[in-house]
Motif scaffolding. Structure first.
Motif, PDB file in Angstrom:
ATOM      1  N   UNK A 251     -15.271   1.602  -2.784  1.00  0.00           N
ATOM      2  CA  UNK A 251     -16.553   1.475  -3.600  1.00  0.00           C
ATOM      3  C   UNK A 251     -16.448   0.270  -4.540  1.00  0.00           C
ATOM      4  N   UNK A 252     -15.620   0.067  -5.407  1.00  0.00           N
ATOM      5  CA  UNK A 252     -15.392  -0.743  -6.350  1.00  0.00           C
ATOM      6  C   UNK A 252     -14.608  -1.968  -6.135  1.00  0.00           C
ATOM      7  N   UNK A 253     -13.874  -2.033  -5.029  1.00  0.00           N
ATOM      8  CA  UNK A 253     -12.985  -2.878  -4.673  1.00  0.00           C
ATOM      9  C   UNK A 253     -11.835  -3.134  -5.371  1.00  0.00           C
ATOM     10  N   UNK A 254     -11.536  -2.244  -6.394  1.00  0.00           N
ATOM     11  CA  UNK A 254     -10.496  -2.380  -7.327  1.00  0.00           C
ATOM     12  C   UNK A 254      -9.135  -1.674  -6.917  1.00  0.00           C
ATOM     13  N   UNK A 255      -8.111  -2.470  -6.817  1.00  0.00           N
ATOM     14  CA  UNK A 255      -6.725  -2.059  -6.539  1.00  0.00           C
ATOM     15  C   UNK A 255      -5.855  -1.684  -7.558  1.00  0.00           C
ATOM     16  N   UNK A 256      -4.948  -0.842  -7.281  1.00  0.00           N
ATOM     17  CA  UNK A 256      -3.712  -0.431  -8.271  1.00  0.00           C
ATOM     18  C   UNK A 256      -2.623  -0.401  -7.297  1.00  0.00           C
ATOM     19  N   UNK A 257      -1.317  -0.762  -7.836  1.00  0.00           N
ATOM     20  CA  UNK A 257      -0.075  -0.605  -7.239  1.00  0.00           C
ATOM     21  C   UNK A 257       0.412   0.844  -6.914  1.00  0.00           C
ATOM     22  N   UNK A 258       0.583   1.023  -5.471  1.00  0.00           N
ATOM     23  CA  UNK A 258       1.080   2.423  -5.237  1.00  0.00           C
ATOM     24  C   UNK A 258       2.827   2.483  -5.024  1.00  0.00           C
ATOM     25  N   UNK A 259       3.054   1.219  -4.225  1.00  0.00           N
ATOM     26  CA  UNK A 259       4.501   1.358  -4.181  1.00  0.00           C
ATOM     27  C   UNK A 259       5.069  -0.094  -3.811  1.00  0.00           C
ATOM     28  N   UNK A 260       5.954  -0.338  -4.124  1.00  0.00           N
ATOM     29  CA  UNK A 260       7.203   0.232  -4.820  1.00  0.00           C
ATOM     30  C   UNK A 260       6.963   0.221  -6.637  1.00  0.00           C
ATOM     31  N   UNK A 261       7.371   1.100  -7.355  1.00  0.00           N
ATOM     32  CA  UNK A 261       7.383   0.636  -8.680  1.00  0.00           C
ATOM     33  C   UNK A 261       8.016  -0.457  -9.349  1.00  0.00           C
ATOM     34  N   UNK A 262       9.126  -0.933  -8.637  1.00  0.00           N
ATOM     35  CA  UNK A 262       9.742  -2.156  -9.086  1.00  0.00           C
ATOM     36  C   UNK A 262      10.825  -2.431  -7.717  1.00  0.00           C
ATOM     37  N   UNK A 263      11.280  -3.790  -7.842  1.00  0.00           N
ATOM     38  CA  UNK A 263      12.181  -4.151  -6.923  1.00  0.00           C
ATOM     39  C   UNK A 263      11.439  -4.661  -5.722  1.00  0.00           C
ATOM     40  N   UNK A 264      12.048  -5.189  -4.543  1.00  0.00           N
ATOM     41  CA  UNK A 264      11.680  -5.803  -3.458  1.00  0.00           C
ATOM     42  C   UNK A 264      11.992  -4.900  -2.333  1.00  0.00           C
ATOM     43  N   UNK A 265      11.147  -4.464  -1.479  1.00  0.00           N
ATOM     44  CA  UNK A 265      11.059  -3.520  -0.489  1.00  0.00           C
ATOM     45  C   UNK A 265      10.335  -4.120   0.728  1.00  0.00           C
ATOM     46  N   UNK A 266      10.892  -3.488   2.064  1.00  0.00           N
ATOM     47  CA  UNK A 266      10.066  -3.738   3.255  1.00  0.00           C
ATOM     48  C   UNK A 266       9.258  -2.601   3.376  1.00  0.00           C
ATOM     49  N   UNK A 267       7.959  -2.470   3.747  1.00  0.00           N
ATOM     50  CA  UNK A 267       7.174  -1.432   4.025  1.00  0.00           C
ATOM     51  C   UNK A 267       6.706  -1.584   5.519  1.00  0.00           C
TER      52      UNK A 267
END
Length: 674
Positions: A251-267
């Motif tokens: 609805x708003x187009x706003x985002x927030x980080x979900x994962x990872x909290x830190x570091x570099x990962x492959x998803x």
């Protein structure tokens, strides 16, 4: 049905799926012959950058015609490559190549031998998205001339005329979602082909202009939308080794980080639970082992974790959650094979065991009641086809069981997996296909996969089956940089590590030449996309090893490739290969065109005229250089293909030309008298 990032052929850069898409001689009746648009117009042949392809005449043409006759049965052993149930569970909708191009069909889900009926007439390939929430229609993607500018179409299951929902907007779209409980809007992500930045768009379910909901300056993909249409998951994808999952408020187009909290990962995948309260994420966590995490969608807090242990380095490539909320299905890329898992959705504990034969495939979709799961699978002896899994017991049975008379005389293939040691001791898993009945030394085709982080899995391949039937050995190495063998193995060819991967090319080639079944004077190097680049590296850096090479849309010049490939690939290859400005000298040093003077082996080159990943100009450059040096080179260009060999006629011509080319150039060398 498509997963991010979508690639048409297994040889492709950033390969995510494999499909050899031949057809059947038994063409079913077409329902409501309302065609999609005509094929895309290829670039003008008069362009000064173009190099003319070869046209066979005389004895060559006659031999190609004979090989075409021999090839046709293998190509006509059609594959069924995607499958989903209708909402009432009574029919199965699937993509098949039986008419010479991937098209959508429907059949009785209760009878594997029921006749398949083509749903629409199209001159372009299609791929499934999903049925609409009302159960009356099907959403699908189609592009033009295999250019990967996918458009969304809707076709009624009653055979009514298809409607394009995204007309006039040329875009590289990734996938699309129409939420069950908010069906008035369709969401998708995409970008212009020359851009790296991606965006999430919305269109009315009836079609029309798109509106931007969220824009990111990096490559990224919409991976899922909640059933209520309020939340979405966006995967930010700076590189294959560095991904970030964002929660997107639609609805708003706003985002927030979900994962990872830190570091570099492959998803590798992410999906909401049916109630939208949980997000399932598959990741390597920045290490060697694959996890599936259950996160609270509101906070990102971890609720449960599943850790894959057999093998620990397998990639959990895709996730599906049943709408009943009690079960999850996973597709695993376990290096040189695929596997399937069923988990309890709440605890992430294993449920019924799914036993598939050694091969390649993966999950598709659950039925609405969550009792059945569709899957696609193949083995070296069984063509890619649709299967159904009983979710309670894990029992697997055919969803489609159709005769393929062309394969009745298929010679038996002996399949094995060898572990070859690299110069530094690293294990290089390698698939070997041999004629079960053989005599004497065999010519050997060493086939390198694309990606670069793709992999070679044990599977059905019309090309492999045909050449093994012709008396060739077929060898598929997984050199460093291949996916599914752990993060360290996959990253081992990044940057300067590319030189170590080059050593692997030679190691495996010389291993193949030394085997008791191999004729060391008839070793051929073969590959597509990054595998085609590997071919050019092989014939420039170790020409004594090979008798001939087959380059399928391979990169010849890193500078021009990085300047002309899609914006998405250019961006993520900054880490994989290097920055064209900062690392210009290194990129030039690993460009095959720089060492073209070292090529003495005859070369067959194939290109698709509409290729957005490895543009035709790469193939033009290597062909032009070899023609100038009078090195034997043959050139095939398919005007209606991109980074693909999707069409029956092109598959037959390519395989027949390759057979004639190898017959001409890979005969045993004559001994010379001092």
């Amino acid at each position: 049905m498509r997963t991010f990032p979508y690639v048409v052929v297994s040889a492709g850069l950033l390969a995510a799926c494999a499909s050899s898409r031949p057809s059947s001689p038994d063409a079913p009746a077409v329902v409501s012959p309302a065609p999609l648009p005509a094929e895309g117009t290829p670039p003008a042949e008069s362009s000064p950058a173009r190099v003319a392809p070869d046209t066979a005449t005389g004895a060559e043409a006659a031999r190609i015609a004979e090989f075409s006759r021999q090839v046709t049965p293998y190509v006509d052993a059609f594959v069924n490559s995607e499958a989903i149930f209708t909402r009432d569970g009574k029919q199965v909708l699937f993509v098949s190549s039986r008419d010479g191009l991937p098209q959508v069909y429907r059949a009785d889900a209760a009878s594997p031998v029921s006749p398949a009926t083509r749903l629409l007439a199209s001159k372009e390939r299609v791929t499934l998205l999903d049925t609409t929430p009302d159960g009356q229609s099907l959403l699908l993607f189609s592009d033009k001339g295999a250019d990967e500018n996918w458009s969304i179409w809707k076709v009624g299951l009653d055979g009514s005329a298809p409607v394009e929902l995204t007309p006039g907007e040329t875009m590289n779209r990734d996938t699309a979602f129409q939420p069950d409980l908010a069906p008035d809007t369709i969401y998708f992500s995409g970008r212009r082909m020359n851009e790296a930045a991606s965006a999430v768009y919305a269109i009315p379910a009836t079609g029309g202009p798109s509106r931007v909901i969220y824009r990111d300056d990096k490559p990224g993909f919409l991976t899922h939308v909640s059933r209520d249409g309020q939340q979405a998951l966006f995967l930010r994808y700076p590189s294959a080794s560095e991904n970030y999952l964002l929660h997107l408020d639609l609805a708003s187009g706003k985002t927030r980080p979900l994962f990872p909290a830190s570091g570099k990962v492959s998803i590798f995948g992410a999906q909401f639970s049916p109630d939208g309260r949980t997000v399932y994420v598959s990741t390597d966590g920045g290490g060697e082992q694959s996890w599936l995490l259950a996160l609270e969608s509101a906070t990102g807090k971890e609720r449960a974790r599943y850790v894959e242990k057999a093998p620990a380095t397998a990639i959990i490539q895709s996730i599906k959650a049943a709408k009943t909320g009690d079960v999850l299905a996973l597709s695993l890329v376990a290096g040189n094979r695929s596997e399937i898992r069923l988990l309890d959705a709440r605890t992430l504990k294993p449920r019924a065991r799914v036993e598939m034969p050694l091969g390649q495939g993966g999950i598709q979709e659950f039925s609405e009641d969550g009792r059945r799961l569709t899957a696609i699978w193949s083995t070296p002896a069984s063509v890619t086809d649709a299967w159904v899994i009983d979710v309670k017991t894990g029992k697997v049975s055919p969803l489609r069981q159709e005769p393929r008379p062309a394969l009745k005389e298929l010679p038996a293939i002996e399949t094995s997996i060898a572990e070859i040691r690299a110069h530094d001791g690293l294990a290089l898993p390698t698939n070997v296909y041999l004629p079960k009945k053989r005599a004497g030394k065999l010519p050997v085709i060493v086939s390198y996969h694309g990606g670069p982080s793709g992999n070679s899995k044990i599977k059905w391949s019309a090309t492999t089956a045909f050449f093994v039937s012709q008396g060739y050995a077929w060898v598929e190495p997984n050199v460093r940089g291949s996916g599914g063998f752990g993060r360290a193995f996959e990253e081992a060819d990044n940057g300067a590590g590319r030189l170590e991967a080059f050593k692997d090319i030679e190691t495996v080639g010389r291993w193949a030449a030394s085997q008791p079944w191999a004729d060391p004077d008839r070793v051929i190097i073969y590959g597509g996309s990054y595998g085609g680049y590997t071919v050019l590296i092989g014939v420039t850096r170790m020409p004594d090893l090979w008798r001939a090479g087959v380059d399928v849309f391979g990169v010849a010049n890193m500078k021009t490739f990085m300047a002309t490939t899609s914006g998405f690939i250019r961006e993520i290859f900054l880490l994989e290969f290097g920055d064209p400005d900062k690392d210009a000298a290194f990129l030039e040093s690993i460009s095959p065109l720089k060492d073209v003077g070292q090529i003495v082996d005859p070369l067959l080159v194939y290109a698709g005229a509409n290729d957005p990943r490895v543009p035709r100009g790469e193939s033009d450059q290597i062909v032009r250089a070899l023609r100038e040096r009078k090195v034997p080179v043959e050139y095939m260009v398919a005007e209606n293909e991109g980074h693909s060999l999707s069409r029956r006629e092109n598959q037959i011509e390519f395989m027949a030309r390759m057979a004639r080319f190898l017959e001409a150039h890979a005969a045993p060398r004559q001994a010379t008298t001092p």
